[in-house]
Design an enzyme around this catalytic site. Sequence first.
Site, PDB file in Angstrom:
ATOM      1  N   LYS A  35       2.102   4.696  -1.155  1.00 19.10           N
ATOM      2  CA  LYS A  35       1.491   5.874  -1.772  1.00 19.10           C
ATOM      3  C   LYS A  35       1.995   7.086  -1.008  1.00 19.10           C
ATOM      4  CE  LYS A  35      -2.606   5.245   1.109  1.00 19.10           C
ATOM      5  NZ  LYS A  35      -4.028   4.943   1.124  1.00 19.10           N
ATOM      6  N   PRO A  36       1.868   8.270  -1.577  1.00 20.75           N
ATOM      7  CA  PRO A  36       2.355   9.465  -0.868  1.00 20.75           C
ATOM      8  C   PRO A  36       1.763   9.630   0.527  1.00 20.75           C
ATOM      9  CG  PRO A  36       1.911   9.988  -3.158  1.00 20.75           C
ATOM     10  CD  PRO A  36       1.402   8.581  -2.929  1.00 20.75           C
ATOM     11  N   ASN A  93       1.291   7.488   2.680  1.00 25.50           N
ATOM     12  CA  ASN A  93       1.944   6.598   3.638  1.00 25.50           C
ATOM     13  C   ASN A  93       3.432   6.904   3.774  1.00 25.50           C
ATOM     14  OD1 ASN A  93      -0.366   5.278   4.390  1.00 25.50           O
ATOM     15  ND2 ASN A  93      -0.106   3.602   2.952  1.00 25.50           N
ATOM     16  N   ASP A 101       0.838  -1.205   0.000  1.00 22.96           N
ATOM     17  CA  ASP A 101       0.000   0.000   0.000  1.00 22.96           C
ATOM     18  C   ASP A 101       0.871   1.253   0.000  1.00 22.96           C
ATOM     19  OD1 ASP A 101      -2.427   1.362  -0.144  1.00 22.96           O
ATOM     20  OD2 ASP A 101      -2.683   1.426   2.027  1.00 22.96           O
TER      21      ASP A 101
END
Length: 182
Positions: free
Chosen positions: A27-28, A30, A25
């Site tokens: 993504k920016p 996270n 997962d």
Amino acid sequence: RFLRLFAQVCHAVAFAHNAGVVHRDLKPGNVMVGRYGEVQIVDWGFAVSLRGASADRRSAPEASPNSDADSSRVLGTPAYMAPEQARGNLGEIDARTDVFALGATLTEILTGAPPYLAETREEVYLKATKGWQQDAMERLETCAADEALVTLAKQFLSPDRHERPADAAAVAAGIEHYVAGL
């Protein structure tokens, strides 16, 4: 600045890949950047260990290896998902799945948006399962980024996982080579 931070993200993910862990997962949202430029990857709740994969995959969503999975049973954020992950092809989840997500993050750095955009979550999910990236490729072609960087982003986003770099260490090396040449 963003490319240097992105390289740090790649190194953090490379550390996980070296330990046999796939985040699933990335993504920016996270990625946390501290006051002094330190980078942390958060939200490891969907991560799997590929060492001892049979134990870890028991908790993963069930899906037959060659069929489209129900989107409610697939873990992750569809706008950043590799096609094999979006389809629920658990036997194909490996470090290259995270490489795709890193490519999706780089695409957002370069174009302001992730690879898959649509009006509804279901449409985004459909694009992810099919690997439909025409819009993302057009945005990458018309962004102001250097051609070499755009080429890297496209390589990381390959719908065919065998055409992506093997792991985040290879992504970090590609980004660092680009930054060193600036």
